[in-house]
Design an enzyme around this catalytic site. Structure first.
Site, PDB file in Angstrom:
ATOM      1  NE  ARG A  87      -2.266  -2.016   3.149  1.00  0.00           N
ATOM      2  CZ  ARG A  87      -2.684  -2.293   4.378  1.00  0.00           C
ATOM      3  NH1 ARG A  87      -3.790  -1.740   4.834  1.00  0.00           N
ATOM      4  NH2 ARG A  87      -1.995  -3.120   5.148  1.00  0.00           N
ATOM      5  CG  ASN A 143      37.260  26.573  -5.912  1.00  0.00           C
ATOM      6  OD1 ASN A 143      36.660  27.124  -6.841  1.00  0.00           O
ATOM      7  ND2 ASN A 143      36.699  25.679  -5.130  1.00  0.00           N
TER       8      ASN A 143
END
Ligand code: UD1
Ligand code: MG
Length: 485
Positions: free
Chosen positions: A19, A397
């Site tokens: 379910r 970076n």
């Protein structure tokens, strides 16, 4: 450790949970930062059982892998076909027999889909079971709607439990009973093993019902007891996603209540979400719209929110986090973050540091009293103490292949709109000019200027944009200048 330490706790988790309509097995669905089965295993842990066995069946590889990573040391027993709760417990006991261990003590059985069941309730059940000298003690609850549950049948005269009848097998009169079987039991291990051998399958589902053990034990003259849960919501079993959401809401409220009673101010519990794994110190304040997830810790006098999401993040005492998102970050004492900051993994902010509006930080250590106040990206950097990073700066970076590190000393002043192209180092006390692209190291105490020289080409607008509004404004300014001189 529990005074009534059981020999084993058996967690039933072999069912499919159709379910849920999910590719994820039911017991692996998450509420409040733990899987459903994880909540049950955690509560069972409060009993310090000698053995903890989870019966797995449907999607067993996935369930087993989850238990191995998150709850190492948990034993699993495989139930190939789901032939009923009695059959599942039998398989669990057989798997323990194989260890040569005797199960002469108490065996507690719980379902893997009841995440609200608390360790305290299990402890109370084990205590009642021991104190009353029962062969079996079932945890029951009075529920407003008992549809679907097994009903507790009691002797009309004495009130003693005589057995459990499943919904599908119950008569009209039995279906009216509001006291239900939670699916949680404490058994005498030896008597349980014997009785399971006598359970039949002549019921509407053709299954071996664990619940039949009660009647079997009672008929053999053993003591059968019941312990009624103080709050029936604790035994809520999850079968679909509506119940999943309801359980999360109840658990969240319970977690926030515990935090508040411990001295945390939660301004608006209705809009605050907290995982079971989050910890607080007293006088922490949580503002509305805040989600605290994973191993997040909020220390004394720290204030988080509104509208903040923190995952696996430590907020040290007196720090302030406003309208921000952080993942795996450490926010130092009295530091200030936000509004609108994004702290990514590996961010460490020092004492009284500041990360201001529209700033993203990743894998960087920011020193004491250092400020990155506005519109910047700081990635893979170490910044010393009492340094100020100018507005709109980017720690460049990434060269397209690798990430590189930037090191900035203490008491530095970088100008606004700097590009700090890593790898690069700026020494203590150094300054950089606004608009610089810093590609070379800057020695301590220097001023680095790395930008084009300014050139003013006089009269350009009048020549190239004659008649434009700009040209007219320039002409008027020139006339004004003439009058003043
Ligand atoms: C069961 C009880 C019922 C009780 C209810 C509480 C039985 C016969 N009935 O009914 O009295 O009111 O729980 O929620 O025990 N499981 C296995 N292997 C199996 C069958 C089930 O591991 O062969 C597991 C399921 O995954 C689940 C638990 O046992 O976690 C309960 O099974 P479920 O099918 O949900 O039983 P209910 O019909 O709800
Ligand atoms: Mg069920």
């Amino acid at each position: 450790m529990s005074a009534n330490r059981p020999a084993a706790v058996v967690v039933l988790a072999a069912g499919e949970g159709t379910r849920m309509k999910s590719k994820t097995p039911k017991v692996l669905h998450d509420i409040s930062g733990r899987s459903l089965v994880g909540h049950v295993v955690t509560a069972a842990g409060d009993l310090s059982p000698e053995h903890l066995v989870v019966v797995v069946g449907h999607a067993r590889e996935q369930v087993k892998a989850h238990l191995d990573t998150v709850y190492p040391g948990t034993r699993t027993a495989v139930q190939e076909e789901q032939k009923g709760t009695g059959h599942a417990v039998r398989i669990a006991l057989e798997s323990l027999d194989g260890t040569g261990q005797t199960l002469s003590g108490t065996v507690v059985v719980v379902c893997g889909d009841t995440p609200l069941l608390s360790g305290a309730t299990l402890t109370a059940l084990a205590a009642t079971h021991a104190a009353d000298g029962n062969a079996v003690t079932v945890l029951t609850a009075e529920v407003p709607d008992s549809t679907g549950y097994g009903r507790i049948v009691r002797d009309a005269a004495t009130g003693a439990v005589t057995g459990i009848v499943e919904h599908k097998d119950a008569s009209e009169a039995q279906r009216a009973i509001k006291e239900i079987n939670s699916g949680v039991f404490a058994f005498d291990g030896q008597l349980l093993a014997d009785a399971l051998g006598k359970v039949r399958t002549d019921n509407s589902q053709g299954e071996e019902y664990l619940t039949d053990v009660l009647g079997i034990l009672r008929e053999a003259g053993h003591r059968v007891g019941a312990s009624v849960a103080a709050d029936h919501r604790e035994i809520l079993g999850i079968n679909n996603r509506v119940q999943l959401a309801e359980a999360r809401r109840l658990l969240n409220a319970r977690l926030l209540e515990a935090a508040m009673l411990q001295g945390v101010t939660v301004v608006d519990p209705a809009t605050t979400v907290v995982d079971a794994t989050v910890t607080f110190e007293r006088d922490a304040i949580v503002h509305p719209g805040t989600q605290l997830l994973g191993a997040t810790h909020i220390a004394e006098d720290a204030e988080v929110g509104p509208n903040t999401r923190l995952k696996d993040t430590t907020v040290h005492s007196g720090a302030r986090v406003d309208n921000s998102v952080a993942d795996s970050a450490e926010i130092g004492p009295n530091a200030v973050v936000g509004p609108f900051a994004y702290l990514r993994p590996g961010t460490r902010l020092g004492l009284k540091s500041k990360i201001g509006a529209f700033v993203e930080v990743k894998n960087s250590t920011i020193g004491e009293g250092t400020k990155v106040p506005h519109l910047s990206y700081v990635g893979d950097a170490t910044i010393g103490d009492f340094t100020n990073i100018g507005a709109a700066s980017v720690f460049v970076n990434y060269d397209g292949e690798k990430k590189h590190h930037t090191t900035i000393g203490s008491h530095c002043r970088t100008g606004a709109d700097n590009m700090l192209v890593a790898p690069v180092t700026i020494g203590d006390g150094a300054y950089t000019a606004a608009g610089s692209v810093i590609t070379k190291d800057v020695p301590a105490g220097s001023l680095a200027v790395a930008r084009g020289q300014q050139r003013n080409i006089e009269g350009w607008v009048a020549r190239k944009r004659p008649g434009s509004a700009a040209a007219q404004a320039a002409q008027a300014a020139a006339a004004e200048g003439d009058r003043e001189s």
